[in-house]
Motif scaffolding. Structure first.
Motif, mmCIF file in Angstrom:
data_model
loop_
_atom_site.group_PDB
_atom_site.id
_atom_site.type_symbol
_atom_site.label_atom_id
_atom_site.label_comp_id
_atom_site.label_asym_id
_atom_site.label_seq_id
_atom_site.Cartn_x
_atom_site.Cartn_y
_atom_site.Cartn_z
ATOM 1 N N VAL A 74 0.857 -1.181 0.000
ATOM 2 C CA VAL A 74 0.000 0.000 0.000
ATOM 3 C C VAL A 74 0.895 1.234 0.000
ATOM 4 C CG1 VAL A 74 -1.709 1.327 1.297
ATOM 5 C CG2 VAL A 74 -1.872 -1.168 1.210
ATOM 6 N N VAL A 75 0.618 2.131 -0.917
ATOM 7 C CA VAL A 75 1.394 3.372 -0.957
ATOM 8 C C VAL A 75 0.473 4.532 -0.624
ATOM 9 C CG1 VAL A 75 3.099 2.535 -2.599
ATOM 10 C CG2 VAL A 75 1.039 3.639 -3.447
ATOM 11 N N ILE A 117 -12.296 18.367 -16.614
ATOM 12 C CA ILE A 117 -12.049 16.928 -16.720
ATOM 13 C C ILE A 117 -11.392 16.645 -18.068
ATOM 14 C CG2 ILE A 117 -14.305 16.319 -17.659
ATOM 15 C CD1 ILE A 117 -14.132 13.770 -15.865
ATOM 16 N N HIS A 118 -10.446 15.737 -18.059
ATOM 17 C CA HIS A 118 -9.736 15.357 -19.278
ATOM 18 C C HIS A 118 -9.433 13.873 -19.193
ATOM 19 C CE1 HIS A 118 -5.818 14.884 -17.304
ATOM 20 N NE2 HIS A 118 -6.243 15.853 -16.504
ATOM 21 N N GLN A 119 -8.938 13.313 -20.261
ATOM 22 C CA GLN A 119 -8.590 11.890 -20.301
ATOM 23 C C GLN A 119 -7.150 11.726 -20.755
ATOM 24 O OE1 GLN A 119 -10.936 9.503 -19.308
ATOM 25 N NE2 GLN A 119 -12.011 11.357 -18.708
ATOM 26 N N CYS A 120 -6.295 12.617 -20.337
ATOM 27 C CA CYS A 120 -4.910 12.629 -20.802
ATOM 28 C C CYS A 120 -4.001 11.879 -19.828
ATOM 29 C CB CYS A 120 -4.430 14.076 -20.954
ATOM 30 S SG CYS A 120 -2.772 14.197 -21.607
ATOM 31 N N LEU A 121 -3.509 10.724 -20.264
ATOM 32 C CA LEU A 121 -2.514 9.993 -19.481
ATOM 33 C C LEU A 121 -1.143 10.390 -20.002
ATOM 34 C CD1 LEU A 121 -4.072 6.422 -19.244
ATOM 35 C CD2 LEU A 121 -4.116 8.250 -17.550
ATOM 36 N N THR A 122 -0.292 10.873 -19.131
ATOM 37 C CA THR A 122 1.033 11.346 -19.544
ATOM 38 C C THR A 122 2.135 10.340 -19.238
ATOM 39 O OG1 THR A 122 1.168 12.558 -17.461
ATOM 40 C CG2 THR A 122 0.421 13.791 -19.410
ATOM 41 N N ASN A 123 1.778 9.244 -18.586
ATOM 42 C CA ASN A 123 2.713 8.142 -18.354
ATOM 43 C C ASN A 123 1.891 6.877 -18.106
ATOM 44 O OD1 ASN A 123 1.918 8.280 -15.653
ATOM 45 N ND2 ASN A 123 3.733 9.375 -15.000
ATOM 46 N N THR A 124 2.491 5.841 -17.558
ATOM 47 C CA THR A 124 1.782 4.576 -17.372
ATOM 48 C C THR A 124 1.043 4.499 -16.034
ATOM 49 O OG1 THR A 124 3.779 3.538 -16.506
ATOM 50 C CG2 THR A 124 3.363 3.319 -18.881
ATOM 51 N N GLU A 128 -0.098 0.787 -15.883
ATOM 52 C CA GLU A 128 0.617 -0.029 -14.906
ATOM 53 C C GLU A 128 0.234 0.274 -13.466
ATOM 54 O OE1 GLU A 128 4.800 0.392 -15.661
ATOM 55 O OE2 GLU A 128 4.608 -0.289 -17.734
ATOM 56 N N GLN A 129 -0.078 1.529 -13.174
ATOM 57 C CA GLN A 129 -0.412 1.919 -11.805
ATOM 58 C C GLN A 129 -1.660 2.782 -11.812
ATOM 59 O OE1 GLN A 129 3.430 3.789 -10.862
ATOM 60 N NE2 GLN A 129 3.541 2.353 -9.150
ATOM 61 N N LEU A 130 -2.447 2.632 -10.761
ATOM 62 C CA LEU A 130 -3.650 3.437 -10.606
ATOM 63 C C LEU A 130 -3.683 3.996 -9.196
ATOM 64 C CD1 LEU A 130 -6.483 4.428 -11.493
ATOM 65 C CD2 LEU A 130 -7.364 2.255 -10.599
ATOM 66 N N ARG A 150 -13.487 2.326 -17.934
ATOM 67 C CA ARG A 150 -12.387 3.061 -18.567
ATOM 68 C C ARG A 150 -11.033 2.545 -18.080
ATOM 69 N NH1 ARG A 150 -14.062 7.913 -17.479
ATOM 70 N NH2 ARG A 150 -15.383 7.860 -19.308
ATOM 71 N N ILE A 151 -10.925 2.291 -16.803
ATOM 72 C CA ILE A 151 -9.662 1.805 -16.231
ATOM 73 C C ILE A 151 -9.332 0.423 -16.793
ATOM 74 C CG2 ILE A 151 -8.582 1.029 -14.083
ATOM 75 C CD1 ILE A 151 -10.211 3.414 -12.748
ATOM 76 N N LYS A 152 -10.342 -0.401 -16.960
ATOM 77 C CA LYS A 152 -10.126 -1.724 -17.557
ATOM 78 C C LYS A 152 -9.563 -1.577 -18.975
ATOM 79 C CE LYS A 152 -12.475 -6.074 -18.503
ATOM 80 N NZ LYS A 152 -13.745 -6.802 -18.467
ATOM 81 N N GLU A 153 -10.109 -0.644 -19.741
ATOM 82 C CA GLU A 153 -9.601 -0.383 -21.098
ATOM 83 C C GLU A 153 -8.157 0.116 -21.052
ATOM 84 O OE1 GLU A 153 -12.335 2.443 -22.751
ATOM 85 O OE2 GLU A 153 -13.981 0.979 -22.854
ATOM 86 N N TRP A 154 -7.881 1.062 -20.159
ATOM 87 C CA TRP A 154 -6.522 1.599 -20.047
ATOM 88 C C TRP A 154 -5.540 0.506 -19.637
ATOM 89 C CZ3 TRP A 154 -7.696 6.694 -16.940
ATOM 90 C CH2 TRP A 154 -8.234 7.641 -17.809
#
Length: 168
Positions: free
Chosen positions: A6-7, A117-124, A159-161, A149-153
């Motif tokens: 856990v982080v 709100i946006h859907q921009c992932l800038t890393n994994t 890699e991390q959520l 959406r997370i399942k699709e990503w």
């Protein structure tokens, strides 16, 4: 005491730290040093900028990010709608700089603030700050939408959520 694996995230609130451009790096370095003993338990630091922090302060933000990103992982939350409302419908150039630095953009899902709100992932890694509204029925629909959406990503390489839920 957190379970293994856990982080925890820590917030850097620009205004609350009294950061006005003067000695910002020095103050931030001191802040970060306090967390060295538990560094292995930490996820990204949340940099939550106040709504009045606009693209007019881009140079200050870039200097801060370039300095701080060398020390800790950061997730940046931009709250001023000008960062998202560009004339050509393209993301603001700050998104590309954040990607180059390997940092995360916070995706803030807040009722009544659909302008940011946006859907921009800038890393994994995805850092989502979900604001509920006293468990209004629409919150459950929004959470279901995020699950899909997370399942699709994840299938695309997420890699991390980090999913932070704040209920008002």
């Amino acid at each position: 005491r957190a379970r293994a694996g856990v982080v925890h995230g820590l917030g850097i609130w620009w205004r609350k730290m009294g950061l006005d451009g003067k000695n910002v790096n020095e103050l931030t370095d001191k802040f970060i040093q306090h967390f060295e003993p538990i560094r292995h338990k930490l996820g990204p630091f949340l940099l939550q900028l106040p709504e009045e922090f606009s693209p007019k302060q881009l140079d200050d933000l870039l200097l801060f990010l370039e300095h701080t990103s060398k020390q800790v992982p950061l997730a940046i939350e931009l709250r001023n709608s000008a960062w998202f409302n560009t004339t050509k419908g393209q993301p603001h150039p700050v998104f590309e700089k954040i990607r180059e630095l390997g940092l995360s953009m916070v995706i803030c899902d807040t009722p009544g603030r659909r302008d940011v709100i946006h859907q921009c992932l800038t890393n994994t890694a995805a850092f989502i700050r979900f604001n509920g509204s006293d468990l209004h029925p629409s919150c459950f629909k929004r959470l279901d939408d995020w699950a899909h959406r997370i399942k699709e990503w994840k299938a695309l390489g997420l890699e991390q959520l980090y999913f932070f839920i704040h209920n008002e």
